[in-house]
Design a protein around this motif. Structure first.
Motif: not given
Length: 200
Positions: A157-163
């Protein structure tokens, strides 16, 4: 007073490092020092109160970056038109790294809370700003069903990259998934994205 248009430099890469209440915040001075070893890189650090249990502001400042906290946000003498710190910092940033991102801050980002400098800044980010979230928490916290939902919201939804996170011996003594991505790999994401090269 921090004003983005006065702080940005042409042909520089402006990296905003956010630290939250995870023991992995201890790596903040190393991340800053390594980033600043590259040509034309500038770094600012935004720290939650809880993250400052794990590193000294002086160590980050000695490495070459400023540390901003909730106490810097409002002076008590605000006038309409004055710069607002969380807005100026997001205007300044070319890339945002939340390293580490605690379970608490992950939950707040997913729910849209704005109760401190970090979460207000995150809520105000432009969708075009590359943003990377590096979760770091105890294994059972990471495996909690709510964490999966928070990660889903942040990614889809927010479209952050999760690493990450990665598996290893955790600071609490448990062994399992939950540790922050290695700090050198955090830096490498920025180096590769912006094609950085080391200063001579």
């Amino acid at each position: 007073m921090f004003v983005a248009e006065n702080e940005r430099r042409p042909h520089n890469t402006h990296v905003l490092l956010i630290t939250t209440g995870s023991v992995a915040s201890i790596k903040a001075p190393l991340i800053v020092q390594e980033l600043l070893s590259y040509h034309n890189v500038r770094v600012e650090v935004v720290a939650t109160k809880a993250s400052l249990a794990f590193f000294k502001k002086e160590d980050v400042e000695h490495a070459g970056a400023r540390v901003w906290t909730d106490e810097d946000e409002w002076s008590g003498t605000f006038n309409i038109g004055d710069p607002i710190l969380h807005i100026e910092l997001r205007r300044w940033a070319d890339v945002v790294l939340v390293a580490p991102c605690s379970a608490n801050t992950l939950s707040k980002i997913a729910q849209g809370l704005c109760d401190n400098l970090v979460t207000s800044l995150m809520r105000a980010l432009a969708p075009t700003t590359p943003t990377y979230i590096f979760p770091a928490m105890n294994t059972l916290m990471y495996e909690h069903p709510l964490t999966a939902e928070h990660v889903r919201i942040v990614k889809d939804i927010v479209h952050y990259n999760v690493v990450g996170p990665i598996g290893k011996n955790l600071a609490c003594g448990d062994v399992g998934i939950g540790a922050m991505t290695e700090w050198k790999d955090v830096v490498k994401i920025v180096v590769d994205k912006f094609h950085l090269f080391r200063s001579e």
